[in-house]
Enzyme design. Structure first.
Site, PDB file in Angstrom:
ATOM      1  N   ASP A   6     103.278  61.636 221.501  1.00 26.14           N
ATOM      2  CA  ASP A   6     103.335  61.942 220.245  1.00 26.14           C
ATOM      3  C   ASP A   6     102.045  62.397 219.665  1.00 26.14           C
ATOM      4  O   ASP A   6     101.151  62.164 220.414  1.00 26.14           O
ATOM      5  CB  ASP A   6     103.888  60.453 219.297  1.00 26.14           C
ATOM      6  CG  ASP A   6     103.947  60.974 217.969  1.00 26.14           C
ATOM      7  OD1 ASP A   6     104.324  62.011 217.667  1.00 26.14           O
ATOM      8  OD2 ASP A   6     103.397  59.897 217.237  1.00 26.14           O
ATOM      9  N   SER A   7     101.963  62.707 218.320  1.00 31.29           N
ATOM     10  CA  SER A   7     100.630  63.089 217.837  1.00 31.29           C
ATOM     11  C   SER A   7     100.036  61.762 217.576  1.00 31.29           C
ATOM     12  O   SER A   7      98.717  61.843 217.232  1.00 31.29           O
ATOM     13  CB  SER A   7     100.831  63.946 216.623  1.00 31.29           C
ATOM     14  OG  SER A   7     101.637  63.231 215.762  1.00 31.29           O
ATOM     15  N   TYR A  38     100.024  66.725 213.545  1.00 26.76           N
ATOM     16  CA  TYR A  38     100.452  68.260 214.023  1.00 26.76           C
ATOM     17  C   TYR A  38     101.479  68.904 213.274  1.00 26.76           C
ATOM     18  O   TYR A  38     101.308  70.172 213.109  1.00 26.76           O
ATOM     19  CB  TYR A  38     101.439  68.010 215.373  1.00 26.76           C
ATOM     20  CG  TYR A  38     100.680  67.527 216.598  1.00 26.76           C
ATOM     21  CD1 TYR A  38      99.260  67.233 216.828  1.00 26.76           C
ATOM     22  CD2 TYR A  38     101.539  67.400 217.809  1.00 26.76           C
ATOM     23  CE1 TYR A  38      98.722  66.866 217.893  1.00 26.76           C
ATOM     24  CE2 TYR A  38     100.826  67.311 219.045  1.00 26.76           C
ATOM     25  CZ  TYR A  38      99.573  66.952 219.094  1.00 26.76           C
ATOM     26  OH  TYR A  38      98.890  66.333 220.090  1.00 26.76           O
ATOM     27  N   CYS A  69     108.156  62.947 219.388  1.00 30.69           N
ATOM     28  CA  CYS A  69     107.563  63.538 218.190  1.00 30.69           C
ATOM     29  C   CYS A  69     108.408  64.749 217.622  1.00 30.69           C
ATOM     30  O   CYS A  69     108.994  65.720 218.501  1.00 30.69           O
ATOM     31  CB  CYS A  69     106.123  64.267 218.686  1.00 30.69           C
ATOM     32  SG  CYS A  69     105.472  65.173 217.225  1.00 30.69           S
ATOM     33  N   GLU A 148      99.307  56.693 209.851  1.00 30.08           N
ATOM     34  CA  GLU A 148      98.083  56.376 210.738  1.00 30.08           C
ATOM     35  C   GLU A 148      97.345  55.659 210.046  1.00 30.08           C
ATOM     36  O   GLU A 148      96.406  54.994 211.151  1.00 30.08           O
ATOM     37  CB  GLU A 148      97.710  58.066 211.020  1.00 30.08           C
ATOM     38  CG  GLU A 148      98.543  59.051 211.897  1.00 30.08           C
ATOM     39  CD  GLU A 148      98.470  58.274 213.222  1.00 30.08           C
ATOM     40  OE1 GLU A 148      97.508  57.577 213.776  1.00 30.08           O
ATOM     41  OE2 GLU A 148      99.723  58.530 213.972  1.00 30.08           O
ATOM     42  N   CYS A 182     111.101  62.704 211.906  1.00 31.00           N
ATOM     43  CA  CYS A 182     109.804  62.468 212.495  1.00 31.00           C
ATOM     44  C   CYS A 182     109.516  60.998 212.846  1.00 31.00           C
ATOM     45  O   CYS A 182     110.041  60.136 212.131  1.00 31.00           O
ATOM     46  CB  CYS A 182     108.575  62.680 211.246  1.00 31.00           C
ATOM     47  SG  CYS A 182     106.991  62.111 211.770  1.00 31.00           S
ATOM     48  N   HIS A 184     107.284  59.107 213.070  1.00 33.80           N
ATOM     49  CA  HIS A 184     106.356  58.095 212.403  1.00 33.80           C
ATOM     50  C   HIS A 184     107.214  57.489 211.295  1.00 33.80           C
ATOM     51  O   HIS A 184     106.872  56.335 210.935  1.00 33.80           O
ATOM     52  CB  HIS A 184     105.186  58.984 211.671  1.00 33.80           C
ATOM     53  CG  HIS A 184     103.933  59.275 212.592  1.00 33.80           C
ATOM     54  ND1 HIS A 184     104.127  60.047 213.465  1.00 33.80           N
ATOM     55  CD2 HIS A 184     102.666  58.772 212.475  1.00 33.80           C
ATOM     56  CE1 HIS A 184     102.688  60.098 214.208  1.00 33.80           C
ATOM     57  NE2 HIS A 184     102.052  59.271 213.562  1.00 33.80           N
TER      58      HIS A 184
HETATM   59  N1  DGL Z   1     105.490  61.949 214.977  1.00 30.81           N
HETATM   60  C1  DGL Z   1     105.509  63.204 214.848  1.00 30.81           C
HETATM   61  C2  DGL Z   1     106.824  63.874 214.333  1.00 30.81           C
HETATM   62  O1  DGL Z   1     107.483  63.277 214.863  1.00 30.81           O
HETATM   63  C3  DGL Z   1     104.623  63.165 213.760  1.00 30.81           C
HETATM   64  C4  DGL Z   1     103.770  64.669 213.563  1.00 30.81           C
HETATM   65  C5  DGL Z   1     102.508  64.806 212.871  1.00 30.81           C
HETATM   66  O2  DGL Z   1     101.611  64.578 213.657  1.00 30.81           O
HETATM   67  O3  DGL Z   1     102.542  65.493 211.919  1.00 30.81           O
HETATM   68  O4  DGL Z   1     106.784  64.673 213.877  1.00 30.81           O
END
Ligand code: DGL
Length: 265
Positions: A6-7, A38, A69, A148, A182, A184
């Site tokens: 993931d990011s 991302y 992600c 984050e 997402c 997150h």
């Molecule tokens: N967990 C990522 C997703 O599912 C986060 C994306 C991001 O880094 O903006 O989209």
């Protein structure tokens, strides 16, 4: 060995579920904490980052990679699947499928990063499953930086304000099912749930992707008993990642987190 990336910390929502549904599998996780988010970047950049992330995981010879992600799954899954010779599973298809089953009033809201919402990936998938669905999509760019930075406590006032900001039009739309598109966002599940009420189903991309991976491994005879074990790699300070992981996974992973230079890949 399973590879998961993931990011940042978001993919831990998949890891949490993998630990429950595939506890015997060993796992290597990469969180690109040095380059997160991302979801506010261009398609070209997201694809370039995703390729580097997968190349790093390929060093461990994984039998499958879970793209934990929503953004990479929406924008770069085809590129990854064409480039690598292992099964690569994204979050969009299984999450959309779970939402299509869950809804009763056939109104589904999709929450995601700007890149995910711009791609229309969830909407396309949902309408393939049921062309009669009504879909309302909402980009929530503040959620990833909040998560984050550890603002995941159910009483966090800053996150509660952001949730109210994004969810007010979603509630007005009247969806009975909301896709947390997402990975997150499941870390904010409690706060989002408090805002929309218990009658609304929250579909967790982390959870659904983990369950999909389990189905795929089982169907293709790829399950193995490696006795579990999780290793974590990040592209920025391991301590910050471990702090959020401790709150979310309810365990201390400090010893298992290492920093790498992702630009080398
Ligand atoms: N967990 C990522 C997703 O599912 C986060 C994306 C991001 O880094 O903006 O989209």
């Amino acid at each position: 060995m399973l590879g998961v990336f993931d990011s940042g910390v978001g993919g831990l929502s998949s890891v949490k579920e993998l630990a429950k549904c595939l506890p015997e599998e060993a796992l290597v996780y990469f969180g690109d904490t040095g380059r997160v988010p991302y979801g506010t970047r261009s398609e070209e950049t997201i694809i370039r980052y995703a390729m580097q992330d997968a190349r790093f995981l390929m060093e461990f010879s994984p039998k499958a990679i879970l793209v934990a992600c929503g953004t990479v799954s929406s924008v770069a899954l085809d590129a990854l699947q064409n480039a690598f010779d292992v099964p690569i599973i994204g979050v969009v298809a299984p999450t959309a499928a779970a939402a299509a089953v869950a809804t009763k009033n056939r109104k589904i809201a999709v929450l995601g990063t700007p890149a995910t919402i711009r791609s229309g990936a969830y909407g396309k998938q949902l309408l393939q499953l049921d062309p009669g669905l009504e879909i309302f999509s909402m980009a929530c760019p503040l959620f990833v930086p909040l998560v984050e930075n550890g603002h995941i406590d159910p009483d966090d006032p800053i996150t509660a304000a952001a949730v109210a900001h994004y969810l007010e039009p979603v509630a007005a739309f009247g969806a009975d099912t909301i896709i947390l598109g997402c990975t997150h966002y499941p870390l904010l599940k409690q706060i989002i749930g408090q805002y929309v009420g218990q009658q609304v189903r929250l579909i967790d991309a982390g959870r659904e992707s983990a369950l999909a991976l389990k189905r795929i491994l089982t169907d293709s005879g790829l399950r193995s008993d490696e006795g579990g074990g999780q290793r974590f790699f990040v592209s920025d300070a391991p301590a910050d990642f471990a702090d959020t992981a401790r709150i979310f996974l309810q365990k201390d992973i400090r010893e298992a987190v290492k920093r790498i230079d992702i630009e080398k890949y």
